[in-house]
Structure formats: structure tokens, C-alpha cells
Design a protein around this motif. Structure first.
Motif, mmCIF file in Angstrom:
data_model
loop_
_atom_site.group_PDB
_atom_site.id
_atom_site.type_symbol
_atom_site.label_atom_id
_atom_site.label_comp_id
_atom_site.label_asym_id
_atom_site.label_seq_id
_atom_site.Cartn_x
_atom_site.Cartn_y
_atom_site.Cartn_z
ATOM 1 N N UNK A 32 31.132 69.952 -30.624
ATOM 2 C CA UNK A 32 30.549 70.769 -32.033
ATOM 3 C C UNK A 32 29.174 70.334 -32.017
ATOM 4 N N UNK A 33 28.848 68.962 -31.847
ATOM 5 C CA UNK A 33 27.558 68.468 -32.125
ATOM 6 C C UNK A 33 27.147 68.053 -30.744
ATOM 7 N N UNK A 34 25.797 68.418 -30.640
ATOM 8 C CA UNK A 34 25.013 68.155 -29.399
ATOM 9 C C UNK A 34 25.155 66.701 -29.110
ATOM 10 N N UNK A 35 24.970 66.136 -27.883
ATOM 11 C CA UNK A 35 25.179 64.828 -27.491
ATOM 12 C C UNK A 35 23.771 64.002 -27.852
ATOM 13 N N UNK A 36 24.191 62.709 -28.149
ATOM 14 C CA UNK A 36 22.884 61.918 -28.428
ATOM 15 C C UNK A 36 22.748 60.927 -27.617
ATOM 16 N N UNK A 37 21.699 60.279 -27.632
ATOM 17 C CA UNK A 37 21.059 59.203 -26.542
ATOM 18 C C UNK A 37 20.394 57.900 -27.035
ATOM 19 N N UNK A 38 21.062 57.054 -26.835
ATOM 20 C CA UNK A 38 20.332 55.752 -27.394
ATOM 21 C C UNK A 38 20.165 54.745 -26.364
ATOM 22 N N UNK A 39 18.916 54.358 -26.043
ATOM 23 C CA UNK A 39 18.493 53.305 -24.931
ATOM 24 C C UNK A 39 18.117 51.968 -25.794
ATOM 25 N N UNK A 40 18.370 50.884 -25.145
ATOM 26 C CA UNK A 40 18.091 49.720 -25.725
ATOM 27 C C UNK A 40 17.823 48.650 -24.524
ATOM 28 N N UNK A 41 16.381 48.071 -24.758
ATOM 29 C CA UNK A 41 15.974 47.019 -23.768
ATOM 30 C C UNK A 41 16.262 45.764 -24.556
ATOM 31 N N UNK A 42 17.395 45.121 -24.064
ATOM 32 C CA UNK A 42 18.105 44.035 -24.768
ATOM 33 C C UNK A 42 18.838 43.050 -23.796
ATOM 34 N N UNK A 43 19.210 41.871 -24.107
ATOM 35 C CA UNK A 43 20.320 41.060 -23.313
ATOM 36 C C UNK A 43 21.453 41.454 -23.761
ATOM 37 N N UNK A 44 22.500 41.748 -22.756
ATOM 38 C CA UNK A 44 23.839 42.101 -23.291
ATOM 39 C C UNK A 44 24.553 41.079 -24.081
ATOM 40 N N UNK A 45 23.992 39.948 -23.999
ATOM 41 C CA UNK A 45 24.652 38.736 -25.061
ATOM 42 C C UNK A 45 24.146 38.894 -26.550
#
Length: 241
Positions: A32-45
Motif C-alpha cells: 500500500x505504501x511505497x518502500x523506504x530506504x535508510x542508509x547509515x554509515x556506522x559501526x554495527x556495534x
């Protein structure tokens, strides 16, 4: 999540053939809703600074294989337990050299379900010198937060010969292979996380299949390449419509 709920409820009243038809139909539906995109430059910890608890349906990822990166599987196990929804699951491609250690680390917070064989035929297949083995497949491990609640699946994935896409990252995988993974498990409208986004293959496949995507990588260049790759793919899709 509505489609998934309908599917789970309907399974009680349908034959296996009817269940299969329903599954195929649901996977063709647009969210129903368009997909979103989130990108983060970060350490997974630092995942708790970025991610909300129980906010992701699937983690689909391909972490680095060398021994010096084994620590990431400890974090990946904790992260998965934190961010996956109650019936969510982790699908992770791994190397074979340290497979027992990887499984033990992931098992600290998750339940092992199965191993898929990801076949990579052709001359590009790597030669593992220390064991004198020319390998033509990779394990893809499935771990669930709780009991696996997805659909039935076959456990072999085969890509085209020499389809080993390294255009966007030296450890990159092909869209073809990851699209097969999505076809087996993922529904439109779900949220996908890749904590090792690399060249952005999972991001592109997620958006093409109508899924929202969250990507994390410690390398800023990977985030920039993924963002540009997604933009290029969106332009191509717009030109086709």
C-alpha cells in the motif's frame, strides 16, 4: 504484514496446492505504501543508536569471511535478537573456512533452522589454498529469533555461470542470486536490514520487490556507492514505465 497474517490464517483451511497458489499471488501484490530506504554509515556495534527493537522482518546479509572478522557474528547474533520481529529471521551468506565458529556465535541468541546451498558455477569460483579445494558453493544460514514461521522452501540456489558481480564491491554478490533468496522467503511491504551493505545488492533487490530497506556499513564509500546505485536503478525503472 497484512498479507502475511492472511496467509498464516488461511493455511489452516487450504490444501497444499491452494496454499502454494495463495503464496504466489501474495508475492505479486504491491504494498500500500511505497518502500523506504535508510542508509547509515556506522559501526554495527552501535546498532541500538540506529535501529528500533522488533522493527525488521528479515536480515539478509553477506558479512566478510576472513578470520579477523569473526567477531562480527557475535554482534550479528545480538543485533538480530534485538531488531527482528517476533517471527523474523536472519539469512546470512558465509564462507566455509570457519563455519563451525560462525554457527556457534550466531546460536548464542538465535535458533538455527537450516543451511541453503548457494551454487556459484564457473571459472570465477575461488580456490581455497589451505585445504586445496576449488569451491563452487557457499552456505547460506537461516536462523530464527523464535520458531521459523515462513513458508516451505527448497534449499538449493543456483546462479548463472560466472555471475559473480564485483562491479560495486570486491566481495559483492549478484542480484540474480539474492533475488532468488527473496523469491523464496520475502513478501512485498516487509522491511529488510543488511548490516553489511557493501555494494548495495540487497538494497536494490529489496526496493525492486517492494520492500523497505535499512542498510549499514562502516565504510562511507559503500554507503555512497549504494545510494548512487539505487538512484540509477530507480531512473531505469522510471524510464520503463
Amino acid at each position: 504484514m497484512v498479507a502475511i497474517t492472511i496467509f498464516i490464517l488461511a493455511k489452516k483451511h487450504l490444501t497444499k496446492q491452494q496454499q502454494k497458489i495463495l503464496k504466489q499471488w501474495l508475492k505479486l501484490q504491491k504494498p500500500k505504501n511505497p518502500p523506504s530506504l535508510e542508509l547509515y554509515c556506522n559501526d554495527i556495534r552501535n546498532y541500538k543508536d540506529i535501529l528500533s527493537p522488533e522493527s525488521v522482518d528479515w536480515i539478509i546479509t553477506d558479512p566478510p569471511y576472513p578470520k579477523k572478522f569473526l567477531w562480527v557474528y557475535d554482534v550479528l547474533s545480538e543485533l538480530s535478537d534485538y531488531v527482528l520481529k517476533p517471527h523474523g529471521a536472519l539469512i546470512v551468506m558465509v564462507g566455509q573456512s570457519y563455519l563451525p565458529e560462525v554457527i556457534n556465535k550466531l546460536s548464542k541468541h538465535l535458533k538455527y533452522i537450516w543451511t541453503l546451498a548457494y551454487l556459484t558455477p564457473g571459472g570465477q569460483s575461488p580456490y581455497i589454498w589451505k585445504v586445496k579445494c576449488n569451491t563452487f558453493w557457499k552456505p547460506v544460514l537461516i536462523f530464527a529469533k523464535d520458531k521459523y514461521s515462513g513458508d516451505s522452501f527448497g534449499d538449493v540456489i543456483k546462479t548463472s555461470t560466472n555471475n559473480n558481480d564485483k562491479r560495486f564491491h570486491k566481495w559483492g554478490q549478484s542480484e540474480e542470486g539474492f533475488d532468488i533468496i527473496f523469491e523464496k522467503f520475502v513478501f512485498p511491504g516487509q522491511t529488510i536490514l543488511d548490516p553489511f551493505v557493501g555494494g548495495g545488492t540487497t538494497a536494490v533487490v529489496s526496493l525492486k520487490r517492494g520492500c523497505s530497506f535499512i542498510g549499514i556499513d562502516v565504510d562511507e564509500n559503500c554507503i555512497k556507492k549504494t545510494e548512487e546505485r539505487v538512484k540509477n536503478e530507480l531512473r531505469l525503472l522510471e524510464n520503463k514505465t
